[in-house]
Design a protein around this motif. Sequence first.
Motif, mmCIF file in Angstrom:
data_model
loop_
_atom_site.group_PDB
_atom_site.id
_atom_site.type_symbol
_atom_site.label_atom_id
_atom_site.label_comp_id
_atom_site.label_asym_id
_atom_site.label_seq_id
_atom_site.Cartn_x
_atom_site.Cartn_y
_atom_site.Cartn_z
ATOM 1 N N LEU A 40 -9.789 10.428 -5.146
ATOM 2 C CA LEU A 40 -8.596 10.514 -4.302
ATOM 3 C C LEU A 40 -7.825 9.206 -4.259
ATOM 4 O O LEU A 40 -6.593 9.206 -4.279
ATOM 5 N N THR A 41 -8.517 8.105 -4.174
ATOM 6 C CA THR A 41 -7.807 6.830 -4.090
ATOM 7 C C THR A 41 -7.245 6.411 -5.429
ATOM 8 O O THR A 41 -6.194 5.773 -5.481
ATOM 9 N N SER A 42 -7.875 6.771 -6.523
ATOM 10 C CA SER A 42 -7.332 6.371 -7.823
ATOM 11 C C SER A 42 -6.267 7.334 -8.304
ATOM 12 O O SER A 42 -5.336 6.943 -8.994
ATOM 13 N N ALA A 43 -6.368 8.604 -7.948
ATOM 14 C CA ALA A 43 -5.408 9.596 -8.426
ATOM 15 C C ALA A 43 -4.183 9.701 -7.523
ATOM 16 O O ALA A 43 -3.133 10.118 -7.971
ATOM 17 N N THR A 44 -4.297 9.327 -6.288
ATOM 18 C CA THR A 44 -3.227 9.537 -5.331
ATOM 19 C C THR A 44 -2.365 8.292 -5.131
ATOM 20 O O THR A 44 -1.178 8.396 -4.890
ATOM 21 N N TYR A 45 -2.941 7.139 -5.244
ATOM 22 C CA TYR A 45 -2.243 5.904 -4.932
ATOM 23 C C TYR A 45 -2.047 5.056 -6.179
ATOM 24 O O TYR A 45 -2.828 5.106 -7.105
ATOM 25 N N VAL A 46 -0.979 4.286 -6.185
ATOM 26 C CA VAL A 46 -0.728 3.366 -7.290
ATOM 27 C C VAL A 46 -1.003 1.943 -6.815
ATOM 28 O O VAL A 46 -0.856 1.631 -5.635
ATOM 29 N N ASP A 47 -1.406 1.102 -7.751
ATOM 30 C CA ASP A 47 -1.644 -0.288 -7.375
ATOM 31 C C ASP A 47 -0.312 -1.039 -7.350
ATOM 32 O O ASP A 47 0.737 -0.511 -7.713
#
Length: 79
Positions: A40-47
Motif C-alpha cells: 500500500l505504501t509503495s503502490a499508493t504514494y510517490v517519493d
Amino acid sequence: MSKTITLRVNDDVYQMIKTAADGQRRNLSNFIEFATLQYLTSATYVDDAEMELILNDAELVANLRQGLEDIKKSDYTVV
C-alpha cells in the motif's frame, strides 16, 4: 484496536506466503500485515523525487488540473 479477517487462498499461494514469512522469521499474520502495508505504501504514494518530476511536468499538471475541473462540472465519460 485489532480486527480479525478471514483470508481464503489456494495451496500454492499459501505456500508462497508461508515461505516468505518463514524467510523473514514472521508468523503468517504478521507477514501478511507487513506485506500489505509495504504494498500500500509503495503502490499508493510517490517519493519526493518522483513528486518533483510530476510537478515539473507542466503539461501533465495542466491536464490533471483540467481533469479535476471536468470532474467538478460532471463533464466526463466513463469508458
